[in-house]
Design a protein around this motif. Structure first.
Motif, PDB file in Angstrom:
ATOM      1  N   LEU A  70       0.829  -1.198   0.000  1.00  0.00           N
ATOM      2  CA  LEU A  70       0.000   0.000   0.000  1.00  0.00           C
ATOM      3  C   LEU A  70       0.866   1.250   0.000  1.00  0.00           C
ATOM      4  N   ARG A  71       0.340   2.314  -0.585  1.00  0.00           N
ATOM      5  CA  ARG A  71       0.980   3.623  -0.523  1.00  0.00           C
ATOM      6  C   ARG A  71      -0.006   4.615   0.064  1.00  0.00           C
ATOM      7  N   THR A  78      -6.654   7.888   1.021  1.00  0.00           N
ATOM      8  CA  THR A  78      -6.859   6.464   1.277  1.00  0.00           C
ATOM      9  C   THR A  78      -5.658   5.674   0.800  1.00  0.00           C
ATOM     10  N   GLN A  80      -3.460   3.345  -1.234  1.00  0.00           N
ATOM     11  CA  GLN A  80      -3.638   2.846  -2.578  1.00  0.00           C
ATOM     12  C   GLN A  80      -2.794   1.603  -2.806  1.00  0.00           C
ATOM     13  N   ASP A 115       7.159   5.715  -6.572  1.00  0.00           N
ATOM     14  CA  ASP A 115       6.563   4.561  -5.909  1.00  0.00           C
ATOM     15  C   ASP A 115       7.228   3.246  -6.322  1.00  0.00           C
TER      16      ASP A 115
END
Length: 207
Positions: A70-71, A78, A80, A115
């Motif tokens: 998750l990021r 929220t 992602q 990311d």
């Protein structure tokens, strides 16, 4: 689990009554504490938070979804999902960034640009024990399927070379202040002088 930069730290807290987890961000001295995300939003947990290289987001994994990566942007939002391997498994600080061995693919991972996550195959049999200075090499114990011990090795992440330090059934090993300590499968504890920079023993072991 927590992650720290020179100015901020992120950590996961658990409510002992409800067992719900929440993610918190604070200054390195503990001031300006604020909650980032709880269990709402369809994600059971946000565990093992790690700052991205640009410091604008946190990477973590959802233990309830098989280590889904998750990021979470620090400015809010929220978590992602990312198309990357799970962040669960061995992790350590190499002096510049956190690195980890995935539980699901046996590969070495480092945060990359944005990311992205850089990945290098090491082998599913390898259990890392501790990074050596510089972050390029680490102490590791190869464990074939069905075994809990193995020979203690120094693994070079760049070349993939493995060099044996201690033959036999080593279960765990750590180094500090020029001493290498390891535990055998029968519970025996041994120690020997250790050159951390060269990754070599410099004397015989003592029990």
């Amino acid at each position: 689990p927590s992650s720290t930069t020179c100015r901020r730290r992120a950590y996961v807290a658990s409510d002992p009554r409800t067992f719900e987890t929440s993610l918190w961000l604070a200054n390195a001295d503990g001031s300006a504490r604020r909650q980032l995300v709880g269990t709402a939003g369809g994600f059971a947990d946000f565990l093992a938070p790690r700052f991205s290289p640009d410091g604008r987001s946190l990477l973590g994994f959802d233990a309830g979804r098989g280590g889904l990566t998750l990021r979470l942007p620090l400015e809010g939002g929220t978590p992602q999902p990312l198309e990357t391997p799970g962040l669960s498994g061995f992790s350590a600080w190499d002096g510049q960034a956190l690195v980890w061995i995935g539980n699901y693919d046996g590969a070495l991972h480092r945060p990359g640009v944005g990311d992205s996550i850089e990945r290098k195959d090491l082998g599913l049999d390898l259990k890392l024990q501790q990074l050596l200075p510089g972050g390029r090499r680490a102490l590791a114990v190869p464990r074939p399927v069905g075994t809990n011990t193995g020979s203690l090795q120094v693994v070079d992440f760049e070349t993939g070379e493995r060099r044996t330090l201690v033959e036999g059934n080593v279960a765990e090993a750590r180094h500090a202040a020029g001493v290498l300590v390891w535990v055998l499968g029968d519970g025996s504890l041994l120690a020997a002088p250790f050159d951390e920079r060269r990754g070599e023993l410099t004397g015989p072991p003592a029990t």
